[in-house]
Enzyme design. Structure first.
Site, PDB file in Angstrom:
ATOM      1  N   ASP A 115     148.102  22.528  84.456  1.00  6.21           N
ATOM      2  CA  ASP A 115     146.916  22.460  83.637  1.00  6.21           C
ATOM      3  C   ASP A 115     146.796  21.389  82.693  1.00  6.21           C
ATOM      4  OD1 ASP A 115     149.240  22.520  81.839  1.00  6.21           O
ATOM      5  OD2 ASP A 115     148.743  24.663  81.101  1.00  6.21           O
ATOM      6  N   SER A 129     157.324  24.366  75.506  1.00  4.81           N
ATOM      7  CA  SER A 129     156.629  25.175  76.605  1.00  4.81           C
ATOM      8  C   SER A 129     157.037  25.032  78.200  1.00  4.81           C
ATOM      9  CB  SER A 129     155.239  24.990  76.790  1.00  4.81           C
ATOM     10  OG  SER A 129     154.973  23.665  76.830  1.00  4.81           O
ATOM     11  N   HIS A 160     151.504  20.680  81.761  1.00  7.44           N
ATOM     12  CA  HIS A 160     152.353  21.386  82.430  1.00  7.44           C
ATOM     13  C   HIS A 160     152.366  21.449  84.149  1.00  7.44           C
ATOM     14  CE1 HIS A 160     151.576  23.517  78.572  1.00  7.44           C
ATOM     15  NE2 HIS A 160     152.756  23.318  78.383  1.00  7.44           N
TER      16      HIS A 160
END
Ligand SMILES: *[C@@H]1O[C@H](CO)[C@@H](O)[C@H](O)[C@H]1NC(C)=O
Ligand SMILES: *[C@@H]1O[C@H](CO)[C@@H](O)[C@H](O)[C@H]1NC(C)=O
Length: 371
Positions: free
Chosen positions: A337, A36, A340
């Site tokens: 978050d 991600s 990340h």
């Protein structure tokens, strides 16, 4: 008059042609693999679209854009700096739609360096959220190759002028082992390094000449680790509030990865294998946040922008879900978050790679400055 116009057009076209020939883009395309940290839409593809009001993507795209941040990722800043469009997600590329001539992104959010079988074969370990591990992403690349180029000659020539990025990957493997001790974590490092090395080697055998292998981030400063591994012992933290044991672990991981890259370099002297030092590139942000535009508040700067209550603002619910809140200015924080980072942090890290000294050896000079 007519003749003059004709002459001007001919002249202008000729001129443009010369200019474009004299200044080809540094890289014709970028092919990226990872999790991600660099997924630009694969994990989001085919899923229920996120609520348009979700904080993801809000800073730059103004709507969720398949990225786990408020805006652009490191890979987006790299693409922009080299005059390339944002990389399309490989799952969203078809024969008729999507331009693969400027690169493709195979990174998948939640993916692991180790194949998911490793996790399903062992009890007592968390299971990955996806089976699209690094080796699966490489298979996607192989399957998509006929879309990219036709003959061996054409592929060799195209790949020679392209940049291949293998990672960051392995961070999720660490998260999935989070209940283990640091000693146990160190035991999986050779497996992760082997997976990254194997894919890098396979890409070289496919014709890649310039490749990047990023190390991992200072996970001891990561909101998810800080939250899960919170300690009452002051001596567990460094002067910046990061967990010493986890940063030391990542230093160890990166050292092992660098050793393996060195072996690969000796095996393939024609290839240029660049190491991205994400660890030190990101660590300087936690050490002198105000120097990079972040808040100078030493407590605030370690918190997530989007989350809930708790010392690091990490909620049990994901950012954007009921009960979570968003900070008023994501550009003041490093973390977005939990796992990340914010666009502002990714921008600084990308600058450190392209305009600073955190890529070794350096990438080709960029076509544009990162602003
Ligand atoms: C797929 O690609 C199209 C065209 O580039 C884009 O508009 C769309 O947002 C992408 N879809 C996803 C889910 O990423
Ligand atoms: C991944 O593979 C395992 C079996 O190896 C399967 O049980 C699981 O459902 C798969 N997970 C996903 C997200 O596809």
């Amino acid at each position: 008059m007519k003749i003059f116009i004709l002459f001007s057009i001919t002249f202008a076209c000729g001129f443009l042609k010369i200019v474009s020939n004299a200044n080809p883009l540094p890289y014709e395309a970028i092919f990226n693999f990872g999790d991600s940290t660099s997924d630009t839409g694969n994990a989001a593809f085919g899923r229920e679209p996120m609520d348009k009001k979700s904080p993801y993507g809000s800073t730059y795209f103004k709507h969720p854009a398949g990225r786990m941040s408020d805006g652009r990722l490191i890979i987006d800043f790299i693409a922009e700096a080299y005059g390339l469009p944002f990389l399309p997600a490989s799952l969203n590329v078809t024969k008729s739609q999507g331009d693969t001539k400027r690169g493709v992104n195979f990174a998948y959010g939640g993916s692991t360096a180790l194949d998911s079988k490793y996790y399903f074969d062992r009890s007592g370990l968390d299971k990955p959220t996806t089976n699209n591990s690094l080796s699966v992403q490489f298979d996607w690349f192989k399957n998509q190759k006929p879309l990219l180029c036709k003959s061996k000659e054409e592929c060799d020539s195209f790949f020679k002028r392209s940049l291949f990025i293998v990672g960051e990957i392995g961070g999720n493997d660490v998260f999935l082992h989070i209940s283990k001790t640091i000693t146990e974590l160190r035991e999986i490092v050779p497996l992760i390094v082997e997976s990254i090395t194997k894919t890098t080697n396979a890409l070289i055998e496919e014709g890649a000449v310039e490749l990047v292998v990023p190390g991992n981030f200072p996970m001891g400063c990561n909101v998810d680790i800080l939250t899960k591994k919170i300690s009452q012992k002051k001596e567990d933290y460094d002067e910046f509030g990061c967990l010493i044991a986890y940063n030391s672990f990542i230093e160890y991981f990166n050292e092992q990865l660098k050793k393996s890259i060195e072996t690969l370099r000796q095996k393939h002297p024609q290839a240029k294998i660049i190491y991205f030092d994400y660890y030190n590139d990101a660590k300087r942000l936690y050490e002198a946040p105000q120097q990079y535009g972040f808040t100078s508040d030493k407590v605030e700067v370690l918190k997530a922008c989007c989350g809930g209550i708790g010392p690091y603002h990490r909620d049990a619910n994901w950012c954007g879900m009921p009960g979570t809140t968003v900070c008023s200015d994501p550009s003041k924080l490093i973390n977005f978050d939990g796992p990340h980072l914010t666009e502002a942090a990714y921008k600084q890290i990308a600058k450190g790679l392209i305009e600073g000294s955190f890529a070794n050896p350096s990438l080709k000079p960029a076509a544009f400055k990162i602003v």
